[in-house]
Scaffold this motif. Structure first.
Motif, PDB file in Angstrom:
ATOM      1  N   UNK A  25     -66.976  22.960 -15.179  1.00 34.10           N
ATOM      2  CA  UNK A  25     -66.758  23.604 -16.467  1.00 34.10           C
ATOM      3  C   UNK A  25     -66.372  22.583 -17.529  1.00 34.10           C
ATOM      4  N   UNK A  26     -65.683  21.515 -17.102  1.00 35.52           N
ATOM      5  CA  UNK A  26     -65.317  20.459 -18.051  1.00 35.52           C
ATOM      6  C   UNK A  26     -66.554  19.846 -18.699  1.00 35.52           C
ATOM      7  N   UNK A  27     -67.672  19.790 -17.950  1.00 30.12           N
ATOM      8  CA  UNK A  27     -68.898  19.214 -18.513  1.00 30.12           C
ATOM      9  C   UNK A  27     -69.386  20.015 -19.709  1.00 30.12           C
ATOM     10  N   UNK A  28     -69.237  21.338 -19.638  1.00 25.60           N
ATOM     11  CA  UNK A  28     -69.694  22.164 -20.760  1.00 25.60           C
ATOM     12  C   UNK A  28     -68.830  21.913 -21.991  1.00 25.60           C
ATOM     13  N   UNK A  29     -67.540  21.718 -21.774  1.00 21.89           N
ATOM     14  CA  UNK A  29     -66.652  21.399 -22.898  1.00 21.89           C
ATOM     15  C   UNK A  29     -66.984  20.023 -23.473  1.00 21.89           C
ATOM     16  N   UNK A  30     -67.264  19.059 -22.603  1.00 18.78           N
ATOM     17  CA  UNK A  30     -67.602  17.723 -23.078  1.00 18.78           C
ATOM     18  C   UNK A  30     -68.890  17.744 -23.900  1.00 18.78           C
ATOM     19  N   UNK A  31     -69.871  18.533 -23.445  1.00 16.93           N
ATOM     20  CA  UNK A  31     -71.141  18.616 -24.168  1.00 16.93           C
ATOM     21  C   UNK A  31     -70.949  19.222 -25.554  1.00 16.93           C
ATOM     22  N   UNK A  32     -69.931  20.060 -25.698  1.00 22.73           N
ATOM     23  CA  UNK A  32     -69.640  20.684 -26.987  1.00 22.73           C
ATOM     24  C   UNK A  32     -68.556  19.938 -27.766  1.00 22.73           C
ATOM     25  N   UNK A  33     -68.022  18.866 -27.172  1.00 25.09           N
ATOM     26  CA  UNK A  33     -66.923  18.092 -27.736  1.00 25.09           C
ATOM     27  C   UNK A  33     -65.705  18.972 -27.996  1.00 25.09           C
ATOM     28  N   UNK A  34     -65.403  19.827 -27.015  1.00 33.99           N
ATOM     29  CA  UNK A  34     -64.208  20.677 -27.097  1.00 33.99           C
ATOM     30  C   UNK A  34     -63.268  20.406 -25.939  1.00 33.99           C
ATOM     31  N   UNK A  35     -63.427  19.250 -25.302  1.00 29.54           N
ATOM     32  CA  UNK A  35     -62.624  18.930 -24.117  1.00 29.54           C
ATOM     33  C   UNK A  35     -61.288  18.331 -24.538  1.00 29.54           C
ATOM     34  N   UNK A  36     -60.437  18.067 -23.531  1.00 28.82           N
ATOM     35  CA  UNK A  36     -59.124  17.493 -23.800  1.00 28.82           C
ATOM     36  C   UNK A  36     -59.216  16.107 -24.428  1.00 28.82           C
ATOM     37  N   UNK A  37     -60.279  15.379 -24.068  1.00 24.35           N
ATOM     38  CA  UNK A  37     -60.536  14.088 -24.701  1.00 24.35           C
ATOM     39  C   UNK A  37     -61.818  14.195 -25.514  1.00 24.35           C
ATOM     40  N   UNK A  38     -61.869  13.550 -26.688  1.00 23.60           N
ATOM     41  CA  UNK A  38     -63.036  13.622 -27.567  1.00 23.60           C
ATOM     42  C   UNK A  38     -64.171  12.754 -27.029  1.00 23.60           C
ATOM     43  N   UNK A  39     -65.389  13.181 -27.318  1.00 23.91           N
ATOM     44  CA  UNK A  39     -66.566  12.454 -26.867  1.00 23.91           C
ATOM     45  C   UNK A  39     -67.249  11.776 -28.062  1.00 23.91           C
ATOM     46  N   UNK A  40     -67.852  10.640 -27.792  1.00 24.47           N
ATOM     47  CA  UNK A  40     -68.618   9.939 -28.820  1.00 24.47           C
ATOM     48  C   UNK A  40     -70.009   9.662 -28.288  1.00 24.47           C
ATOM     49  N   UNK A  41     -70.985   9.722 -29.175  1.00 20.63           N
ATOM     50  CA  UNK A  41     -72.375   9.456 -28.783  1.00 20.63           C
ATOM     51  C   UNK A  41     -72.639   7.962 -28.756  1.00 20.63           C
ATOM     52  N   UNK A  42     -73.535   7.486 -27.882  1.00 22.38           N
ATOM     53  CA  UNK A  42     -74.269   8.248 -26.859  1.00 22.38           C
ATOM     54  C   UNK A  42     -73.363   8.622 -25.690  1.00 22.38           C
ATOM     55  N   UNK A  43     -73.626   9.797 -25.138  1.00 21.90           N
ATOM     56  CA  UNK A  43     -72.780  10.300 -24.058  1.00 21.90           C
ATOM     57  C   UNK A  43     -73.637  11.021 -23.027  1.00 21.90           C
ATOM     58  N   UNK A  44     -73.407  10.710 -21.751  1.00 18.99           N
ATOM     59  CA  UNK A  44     -74.076  11.383 -20.641  1.00 18.99           C
ATOM     60  C   UNK A  44     -73.007  12.091 -19.816  1.00 18.99           C
ATOM     61  N   UNK A  45     -73.083  13.423 -19.673  1.00 24.03           N
ATOM     62  CA  UNK A  45     -72.066  14.142 -18.891  1.00 24.03           C
ATOM     63  C   UNK A  45     -72.151  13.788 -17.406  1.00 24.03           C
ATOM     64  N   UNK A  46     -71.198  14.318 -16.670  1.00 23.28           N
ATOM     65  CA  UNK A  46     -71.226  14.177 -15.219  1.00 23.28           C
ATOM     66  C   UNK A  46     -70.112  13.305 -14.701  1.00 23.28           C
ATOM     67  N   UNK A  47     -69.144  13.911 -14.025  1.00 22.11           N
ATOM     68  CA  UNK A  47     -67.991  13.176 -13.548  1.00 22.11           C
ATOM     69  C   UNK A  47     -67.943  12.974 -12.049  1.00 22.11           C
ATOM     70  N   UNK A  48     -68.969  13.440 -11.309  1.00 22.11           N
ATOM     71  CA  UNK A  48     -68.942  13.292  -9.851  1.00 22.11           C
ATOM     72  C   UNK A  48     -70.361  13.253  -9.307  1.00 22.11           C
ATOM     73  N   UNK A  49     -70.585  12.363  -8.364  1.00 25.26           N
ATOM     74  CA  UNK A  49     -71.913  12.188  -7.774  1.00 25.26           C
ATOM     75  C   UNK A  49     -71.781  11.951  -6.281  1.00 25.26           C
ATOM     76  N   UNK A  50     -72.878  12.192  -5.580  1.00 27.63           N
ATOM     77  CA  UNK A  50     -73.000  11.779  -4.190  1.00 27.63           C
ATOM     78  C   UNK A  50     -74.330  11.057  -4.065  1.00 27.63           C
TER      79      UNK A  50
END
Length: 326
Positions: A25-50
């Motif tokens: 759900x944090x990814x959706x906030x980051x994509x909208x720049x409504x998360x706890x930390x502000x985002x700056x472009x260019x930005x690629x979401x995704x905080x976990x991978x395998x």
């Protein structure tokens, strides 16, 4: 992404060929720049991978090692950079989606119950958004750790039934409520008028307000999101003191920043899956090109469990023996 576009690992980092990426759900906030930390472009979401380690200048992992890793963004990609200290070898016994369900949702639920709310055996627990990634894990952990009645809330009967199947004593369709008083009355009725000892809340607005009003003396209300984007009413300190209520917030990056806090939780969760005590719920897998659809499904509450992006098209599927307790 081509080889020329590969991210360059820095000191203490490794390069991972991504098989699957987690959607939170944090990814959706980051994509909208409504998360706890502000985002700056260019930005690629995704905080976990395998995926598999391509290069590791730190020497921690051999090339080709399958790892589960946290990233500082950039997970929605064919290749991602992660700190070696935040990458964990993952057994082939776990499917990609199973492993990702443990990393952010699983460790969040673990810390909410163990550290924030300090759950004791026999206590009454309320889990909001119980059909989501964190919620499905929290219901099962509360059951495994000896909670008393477990009251789950969700949107719609299908999600309520999922929560009951995971161990919830009672499930409430929270979508039918519009006021704090309705939430309070529903929770009090579900707990036999006693209220909650522990509550995990991430909706905000009237759901938070009603939950706070339904806490027992010495109860602990742990907040881990504001999905509705509607702030609750201001909390009066005297109101907390009157019933000795603890109100606490939790954000996983703070646990990540402390050595051992994530690894210990992840190891216990993995052991519980192997023992058949914990069942990661996989809600859906999407091609990388359909990340936007995954976000929309999250926002509209159409999803359950953990959502993942199958980046490589060859992500390791969930093993058939996923649900040994079923």
């Amino acid at each position: 992404m081509t080889d020329l576009e590969d991210p360059a690992p820095g000191a203490g980092e490794l390069l991972v060929e991504v098989d699957s990426a987690g959607v939170n759900y944090a990814d959706t906030h980051q994509a909208e720049d409504t998360y706890l930390t502000r985002q700056t472009l260019p930005f690629v979401p995704g905080g976990e991978v395998v995926g598999r380690v391509l290069t590791d200048p730190t020497g921690t992992f051999a090339e080709g090692t399958r790892v589960l890793a946290l990233t500082a963004g950039g997970g929605y990609a064919e290749r991602a950079v992660a700190k070696a200290a935040l990458a964990y070898p993952v057994s082939d016994e776990l499917g990609d989606a199973q492993a990702l369900a443990l990393l952010v949702p699983g460790t969040t639920a673990w810390h909410l119950l163990r550290r924030s709310a300090q759950l004791n055996p026999g206590e009454t627990v309320v889990v909001h958004a119980a059909a989501g990634g964190v919620g499905t894990m929290a219901v099962q952990l509360a059951r495994a750790w000896g909670a008393g009645p477990i009251v789950a809330t969700a949107s719609g009967e299908a999600k309520c039934e999922l929560a009951r199947s995971l161990g919830a004593t009672t499930a409430i369709d929270i979508s039918a409520t519009t006021t704090a008083e309705e939430v309070r009355e529903a929770l009090l009725q579900a707990t036999g008028g006693k209220g909650a000892d522990v509550a995990l809340e991430m909706a905000g607005g009237h759901v938070f307000d009603g939950t706070l009003a339904a806490m027992r003396p010495l109860g602990r209300l742990a907040v881990f999101g504001i999905a509705s984007k509607t702030p609750p009413e201001p909390v009066q300190v005297g109101r907390l003191m009157k019933r000795s209520i603890t109100l606490t917030g939790f954000w996983l990056p703070h646990a990540v920043a402390r050595p051992g806090m994530l690894a210990g939780a992840l190891e216990e969760l993995s052991s519980m899956v192997r023992a058949g005590v914990l069942r990661p719920i996989v809600g859906g897998s999407y091609p990388l090109a359909e990340a936007g659809r995954a976000h929309e499904d999250l926002r509209s509450r159409r999803s359950t469990g953990k959502l993942v992006l199958d980046v490589s098209g060859q992500g390791r599927p969930t093993p058939v023996k996923e649900n040994p307790a079923d």
